[in-house]
Design a protein around this motif. Structure first.
Motif, PDB file in Angstrom:
ATOM      1  N   LYS A 292     -32.709 -26.981 -21.107  1.00  0.00           N
ATOM      2  CA  LYS A 292     -32.333 -28.171 -21.866  1.00  0.00           C
ATOM      3  C   LYS A 292     -30.830 -28.172 -22.057  1.00  0.00           C
ATOM      4  O   LYS A 292     -30.141 -27.243 -21.631  1.00  0.00           O
ATOM      5  CB  LYS A 292     -33.066 -28.199 -23.213  1.00  0.00           C
ATOM      6  N   GLU A 293     -30.327 -29.242 -22.665  1.00  0.00           N
ATOM      7  CA  GLU A 293     -28.873 -29.310 -22.882  1.00  0.00           C
ATOM      8  C   GLU A 293     -28.390 -28.068 -23.615  1.00  0.00           C
ATOM      9  O   GLU A 293     -29.051 -27.627 -24.543  1.00  0.00           O
ATOM     10  CB  GLU A 293     -28.520 -30.566 -23.684  1.00  0.00           C
ATOM     11  N   PRO A 294     -27.297 -27.451 -23.172  1.00  0.00           N
ATOM     12  CA  PRO A 294     -26.307 -27.910 -22.187  1.00  0.00           C
ATOM     13  C   PRO A 294     -26.635 -27.543 -20.742  1.00  0.00           C
ATOM     14  O   PRO A 294     -25.802 -27.726 -19.859  1.00  0.00           O
ATOM     15  CB  PRO A 294     -25.038 -27.194 -22.636  1.00  0.00           C
ATOM     16  N   ARG A 295     -27.839 -26.969 -20.485  1.00  0.00           N
ATOM     17  CA  ARG A 295     -28.294 -26.590 -19.137  1.00  0.00           C
ATOM     18  C   ARG A 295     -27.366 -25.587 -18.458  1.00  0.00           C
ATOM     19  O   ARG A 295     -27.176 -25.602 -17.251  1.00  0.00           O
ATOM     20  CB  ARG A 295     -28.474 -27.835 -18.250  1.00  0.00           C
ATOM     21  N   ILE A 296     -26.762 -24.754 -19.249  1.00  0.00           N
ATOM     22  CA  ILE A 296     -25.921 -23.673 -18.727  1.00  0.00           C
ATOM     23  C   ILE A 296     -25.943 -22.528 -19.724  1.00  0.00           C
ATOM     24  O   ILE A 296     -26.050 -22.753 -20.936  1.00  0.00           O
ATOM     25  CB  ILE A 296     -24.468 -24.168 -18.487  1.00  0.00           C
ATOM     26  N   LEU A 297     -25.873 -21.314 -19.214  1.00  0.00           N
ATOM     27  CA  LEU A 297     -25.771 -20.145 -20.083  1.00  0.00           C
ATOM     28  C   LEU A 297     -24.304 -19.741 -20.153  1.00  0.00           C
ATOM     29  O   LEU A 297     -23.714 -19.310 -19.170  1.00  0.00           O
ATOM     30  CB  LEU A 297     -26.615 -18.983 -19.519  1.00  0.00           C
ATOM     31  N   TYR A 298     -23.712 -19.920 -21.330  1.00  0.00           N
ATOM     32  CA  TYR A 298     -22.315 -19.535 -21.519  1.00  0.00           C
ATOM     33  C   TYR A 298     -22.196 -18.014 -21.539  1.00  0.00           C
ATOM     34  O   TYR A 298     -23.135 -17.302 -21.865  1.00  0.00           O
ATOM     35  CB  TYR A 298     -21.778 -20.102 -22.834  1.00  0.00           C
ATOM     36  N   GLU A 299     -21.002 -17.534 -21.234  1.00  0.00           N
ATOM     37  CA  GLU A 299     -20.771 -16.090 -21.257  1.00  0.00           C
ATOM     38  C   GLU A 299     -20.888 -15.530 -22.675  1.00  0.00           C
ATOM     39  O   GLU A 299     -20.539 -16.188 -23.652  1.00  0.00           O
ATOM     40  CB  GLU A 299     -19.385 -15.747 -20.696  1.00  0.00           C
ATOM     41  N   THR A 300     -21.365 -14.284 -22.736  1.00  0.00           N
ATOM     42  CA  THR A 300     -21.386 -13.574 -24.017  1.00  0.00           C
ATOM     43  C   THR A 300     -19.971 -13.504 -24.582  1.00  0.00           C
ATOM     44  O   THR A 300     -19.007 -13.196 -23.872  1.00  0.00           O
ATOM     45  CB  THR A 300     -21.937 -12.154 -23.818  1.00  0.00           C
ATOM     46  N   TYR A 301     -19.853 -13.795 -25.880  1.00  0.00           N
ATOM     47  CA  TYR A 301     -18.531 -13.806 -26.504  1.00  0.00           C
ATOM     48  C   TYR A 301     -18.679 -13.517 -27.992  1.00  0.00           C
ATOM     49  O   TYR A 301     -19.535 -14.099 -28.670  1.00  0.00           O
ATOM     50  CB  TYR A 301     -17.866 -15.177 -26.296  1.00  0.00           C
ATOM     51  N   HIS A 302     -17.849 -12.623 -28.517  1.00  0.00           N
ATOM     52  CA  HIS A 302     -17.844 -12.292 -29.942  1.00  0.00           C
ATOM     53  C   HIS A 302     -16.499 -12.709 -30.534  1.00  0.00           C
ATOM     54  O   HIS A 302     -15.484 -12.042 -30.330  1.00  0.00           O
ATOM     55  CB  HIS A 302     -18.055 -10.785 -30.147  1.00  0.00           C
TER      56      HIS A 302
END
Length: 313
Positions: free
Chosen positions: A102-112
């Motif tokens: 579902k939206e955003p239909r992308i897996l963003y990079e892990t980020y802290h």
């Protein structure tokens, strides 16, 4: 009640995955004797958590809709129906597709970050009767973008010169500033995230003695939408590259290795942005501070020979 010891084991030791891959492993139980339970489930979770800085809370009602958590992954698997775990070691294997449907239909990079966090984890729940406490274990893993080929011949180097004339000061304020000139070059302002930031600078001359010269990496996190947004810059790391006064005309190298989890490829979405800046800070003996700011774009790119760079960066 019998003690239940268990852990979530991933098949990939470095726990780094790309979107579209299969996340596989097992949940391993070690019971000193047969143990009763009311069901074992494993959940896959991926979420972007957005937070407003205290200085912006209450300014825009629109914020409260735009800073809701963004779910990227949400899947649950039943590993065992209510029953008993056998004495000794037993394993339940699992596989999850790493796909955002579902939206955003992308897996963003892990980020802290400070106001933005992108986290992925597995959570195993062992349900037990009201006489015994239910158990839970989590295991985090990292998502990275697949490195892409770029125009490696393209240069984004920046030559800079810092003096009283280049500072954003009034003519009256410049009179009290010590005369100095610092020149240098950043080799690349569009950087591969697995490579160090490099360049050099030279103190051409200075009237006042220098106390310290530092290199500061800054994250700029923006949360919000068109109706209003919160933008905050916070320090990631600072390196001192000169301690005390320095000989004029001496070329000093700039070299900064990027921290793994606290940086990610520059990310701009409709709900949030993660951007980065670099500050070259000159501190004089009288504690007068001069800062030169550079906008930095991070990418995850392939190496010059076409092979993918080590994804552990």
């Amino acid at each position: 009640m019998t003690a239940i010891n268990f852990e979530i084991k991933l098949k990939r030791e470095n726990k780094i995955y790309f979107e579209g891959e299969i996340l596989s492993g097992c949940v391993q139980f070690n019971c000193p004797s047969e143990a009763k339970h009311d069901g074992v489930t494993l959940s896959l979770e991926g979420v972007v958590n957005l937070q407003l800085s205290t200085k912006n809370v209450g300014l825009f009602d629109a914020f409260y809709n735009s800073v809701k958590p963004i779910t990227l992954l949400n899947n649950t698997l039943e590993l065992a129906a209510p029953g008993k775990l056998a004495q000794g070691i037993s394993e339940f294997h699992f596989e999850f597709p790493l796909t955002c449907n579902k939206e955003p239909r992308i897996l963003y990079e892990t980020y802290h970050g400070v106001f933005i966090n992108i986290n992925y984890q597995l959570r195993c729940d062992v349900k037990r009767s009201f006489l015994a406490k239910s158990l839970q274990k989590t295991q985090q893993f990292c998502i990275q973008y697949k490195p892409t080929a770029t125009d490696l011949k393209k240069s984004s180097e920046v030559n800079f010169s810092v003096s009283p004339e280049t500072l954003q000061k009034t003519a009256k304020e410049r009179i009290s500033i010590p005369r100095f000139l610092v020149t240098g070059k950043l080799d690349n302002t569009e950087c591969c995230i697995t490579e160090p930031l490099t360049g050099h600078f030279i103190v051409q001359h200075t009237e006042a003695a220098i106390k310290s010269i530092e290199l500061q990496l800054v994250r700029v996190e923006t949360c919000g939408c068109a109706e209003g947004y919160s933008k905050d810059a916070t320090e990631i790391q600072t390196l001192q590259i000169v301690d005390g006064n320095i000989c004029p005309k001496l070329e000093i190298p700039i070299y900064m290795v990027l921290p793994r989890l606290f940086t990610c490829p520059t990310l701009i979405t409709k709900n949030f942005k993660i951007e980065f800046e670099l500050n070259l800070i000159v501190i004089f003996k009288d504690d007068y501070i001069v800062t030169e700011n550079f906008q930095i774009t991070f990418k995850r790119t392939a190496s010059p020979n076409g092979k993918l760079k080590n994804c552990g960066g």
